[in-house]
Design a protein around this motif. Structure first.
Motif, PDB file in Angstrom:
ATOM      1  N   ILE A  71      34.016  37.719  37.886  1.00 48.96           N
ATOM      2  CA  ILE A  71      33.428  36.989  38.997  1.00 48.96           C
ATOM      3  C   ILE A  71      32.138  37.685  39.441  1.00 48.96           C
ATOM      4  CG2 ILE A  71      33.791  36.337  41.430  1.00 48.96           C
ATOM      5  CD1 ILE A  71      35.403  34.633  39.456  1.00 48.96           C
ATOM      6  N   MET A  72      31.099  36.928  39.583  1.00 48.07           N
ATOM      7  CA  MET A  72      29.769  37.362  40.036  1.00 48.07           C
ATOM      8  C   MET A  72      28.967  38.157  39.009  1.00 48.07           C
ATOM      9  SD  MET A  72      28.896  35.961  42.779  1.00 48.07           S
ATOM     10  CE  MET A  72      27.387  36.824  43.113  1.00 48.07           C
ATOM     11  N   SER A 121      30.829  32.363  41.057  1.00 44.45           N
ATOM     12  CA  SER A 121      30.777  33.003  42.374  1.00 44.45           C
ATOM     13  C   SER A 121      31.796  32.515  43.385  1.00 44.45           C
ATOM     14  CB  SER A 121      29.382  32.815  42.948  1.00 44.45           C
ATOM     15  OG  SER A 121      29.039  31.458  42.938  1.00 44.45           O
TER      16      SER A 121
ATOM     17  N   CYS B  66      35.880  39.492  53.348  1.00 44.40           N
ATOM     18  CA  CYS B  66      35.604  39.052  51.974  1.00 44.40           C
ATOM     19  C   CYS B  66      35.442  40.289  51.085  1.00 44.40           C
ATOM     20  CB  CYS B  66      34.323  38.221  51.972  1.00 44.40           C
ATOM     21  SG  CYS B  66      33.823  37.613  50.365  1.00 44.40           S
ATOM     22  N   PRO B  67      36.308  40.428  50.089  1.00 45.89           N
ATOM     23  CA  PRO B  67      36.319  41.688  49.347  1.00 45.89           C
ATOM     24  C   PRO B  67      35.287  41.817  48.227  1.00 45.89           C
ATOM     25  CG  PRO B  67      38.096  40.278  48.593  1.00 45.89           C
ATOM     26  CD  PRO B  67      37.374  39.522  49.655  1.00 45.89           C
ATOM     27  N   ASP B  68      34.909  40.710  47.611  1.00 46.91           N
ATOM     28  CA  ASP B  68      34.080  40.864  46.417  1.00 46.91           C
ATOM     29  C   ASP B  68      32.855  39.948  46.357  1.00 46.91           C
ATOM     30  OD1 ASP B  68      35.642  38.608  46.034  1.00 46.91           O
ATOM     31  OD2 ASP B  68      36.929  39.533  44.522  1.00 46.91           O
ATOM     32  N   VAL B  69      33.109  38.655  46.418  1.00 47.67           N
ATOM     33  CA  VAL B  69      32.000  37.721  46.188  1.00 47.67           C
ATOM     34  C   VAL B  69      30.896  37.870  47.243  1.00 47.67           C
ATOM     35  CG1 VAL B  69      31.352  35.286  46.130  1.00 47.67           C
ATOM     36  CG2 VAL B  69      33.366  36.059  44.904  1.00 47.67           C
ATOM     37  N   ILE B  72      28.851  41.180  46.839  1.00 49.37           N
ATOM     38  CA  ILE B  72      28.037  41.137  45.613  1.00 49.37           C
ATOM     39  C   ILE B  72      26.874  40.154  45.787  1.00 49.37           C
ATOM     40  CG2 ILE B  72      28.024  40.638  43.134  1.00 49.37           C
ATOM     41  CD1 ILE B  72      30.988  41.513  43.085  1.00 49.37           C
ATOM     42  N   THR B  73      27.151  39.032  46.442  1.00 50.38           N
ATOM     43  CA  THR B  73      26.079  38.053  46.661  1.00 50.38           C
ATOM     44  C   THR B  73      24.965  38.658  47.512  1.00 50.38           C
ATOM     45  OG1 THR B  73      27.643  36.225  46.508  1.00 50.38           O
ATOM     46  CG2 THR B  73      25.550  35.762  47.599  1.00 50.38           C
ATOM     47  N   SER B 161      30.307  29.501  47.138  1.00 46.99           N
ATOM     48  CA  SER B 161      29.167  30.384  47.388  1.00 46.99           C
ATOM     49  C   SER B 161      27.876  29.637  47.118  1.00 46.99           C
ATOM     50  CB  SER B 161      29.236  31.600  46.463  1.00 46.99           C
ATOM     51  OG  SER B 161      30.017  32.604  47.039  1.00 46.99           O
TER      52      SER B 161
END
Lengths: 152, 195
Positions: A71-72, A121, B66-69, B72-73, B161
């Motif tokens: 993911i991402m 995402s 929010c743990p990841d997305v 990272i965004t 996202s």
């Protein structure tokens, strides 16, 4: 004068009503597919290897790298063996068992291979997210697609 | 006499059609210009998107648990801005509004802290749930709360996202869902009118 005012007033009303209907319809939830909870196992999982699909008498090979997809992380998706007269080649990626929006990416063609770079995402909670890569010409689906599973 | 009546009917018809078109166009145009506007709670008090005219703005919907997305965004957004240093673009030129999808747990202050941790020029925005539902519908953002039994966080918010780029005039210039560095950089250039 009355014969003039009445039709104009009615027209204004109709124009306003049409505008509100147009606005309402354009803000309705837009989704590509509905939820599909009962996920049958895939014949070929793109997460693990290249997969092929028969389309208009052609064998189109889907591939992605690097594997496994994270993911991402930026991932290259490629389609080989596709001969299609595109006006605007794109792919749309969306969840089948969970609607978390659609990723839209333009395809670039070189040496008969279409490629694009995407970042998956969506923030997910399902154990397995089944995605569909659907090939579009502009806003029109071509009918070519490939599904793949991403474990959480 | 008959001819005069026909002319009169034609004139009334044309004016009526024109009136309908003008009203339709005016309402749709007004809606297009204003539909993305909102008023939410920031750490500095209530703020509207229209208050931020004069600044380039990017909006992202996430939440502080929010743990990841989301992290990272926001980091990717920072990288995209850094990639444009040859154009003398810095984070000061693009204000991030971090809108929470979890108003039950997030405060504007916590959102500020979270956003700035990953992107230097960030600000948190919080809506009440009813307003959030309306705003996310307009922005076509999907989100859903999922209970997480046995987890310290109780629940998670699954969400789509996307980044929404508004120029200094407050006009939506770009909306992207494929959140790669290159795409973000292209949108930043677009919002700043760089070709």
């Amino acid at each position: 004068m009355k014969a003039f005012i009445l039709p104009v007033v009615i027209s204004i009303f109709v124009g306003a009503l049409a505008a509100f209907i147009y606005i309402k319809s354009s803000t309705e939830d837009r989704t590509d597919v509905s939820r599909e909870y009962n996920l049958v196992p895939l014949e070929c999982n793109l997460m693990k290897k290249k997969c092929t699909k028969e389309f208009n008498g052609q064998t189109v090979t889907f591939d992605m790298s690097p594997r496994p997809v994270e993911i991402m992380a930026e991932t290259i998706i490629s389609l080989a063996g596709l001969d299609y007269d595109f006006y605007d080649a794109k792919i749309r990626i969306f969840g089948l068992n969970m609607d978390m929006g659609t990723i839209i990416a333009s395809l670039e063609e070189k040496d008969n291979v279409y490629t694009t770079k995407v970042a998956l995402s969506a923030c997910l909670v399902e154990d397995v997210m089944r995605y569909r890569i659907a090939v579009y010409d502009g806003n029109e689906p071509t009918g070519l697609y490939m599904d793949f599973d991403v474990p959480r | 006499m008959e001819k005069q009546k026909k002319i009169k009917t034609a004139v009334v018809t044309v004016i009526s059609l024109l009136a309908a078109c003008i009203v339709f166009g005016a309402i749709v145009y007004y809606n297009e210009q204003n539909k993305y506007n909102f008023t939410g709670q920031s750490s500095q008090g209530k703020i509207s998107l229209s208050d931020l005219k004069g600044q380039n703005v990017v909006i992202y919907f996430g939440y502080t648990y929010c743990p990841d997305v989301c992290p990272i965004t926001l980091e990717t957004l920072s990288k995209a801005v850094e990639s444009l240093k040859d154009y003398n673009i810095t984070a000061k030129d693009l204000l991030l509004l971090y809108v929470t999808l979890d108003p039950a747990r997030d405060t504007p202050e916590a959102l500020d802290e979270y956003a700035v941790w990953f992107y230097p020029n960030g600000m948190g925005i919080r809506f009440e749930e009813a307003d959030l539902q309306k705003i996310t519908k307009i922005y076509n953002i999907k989100y859903e709360i999922f209970p997480m039994e046995g987890s310290a966080v109780d629940y998670s918010v699954a969400h789509s996202s996307a980044l929404f780029f508004f120029n200094k005039e407050g006009k939506l210039v770009d909306r992207i869902t494929n959140l790669t560095v290159d795409n973000m950089a292209a949108s930043i250039k677009k919002v700043m009118g760089i070709k």
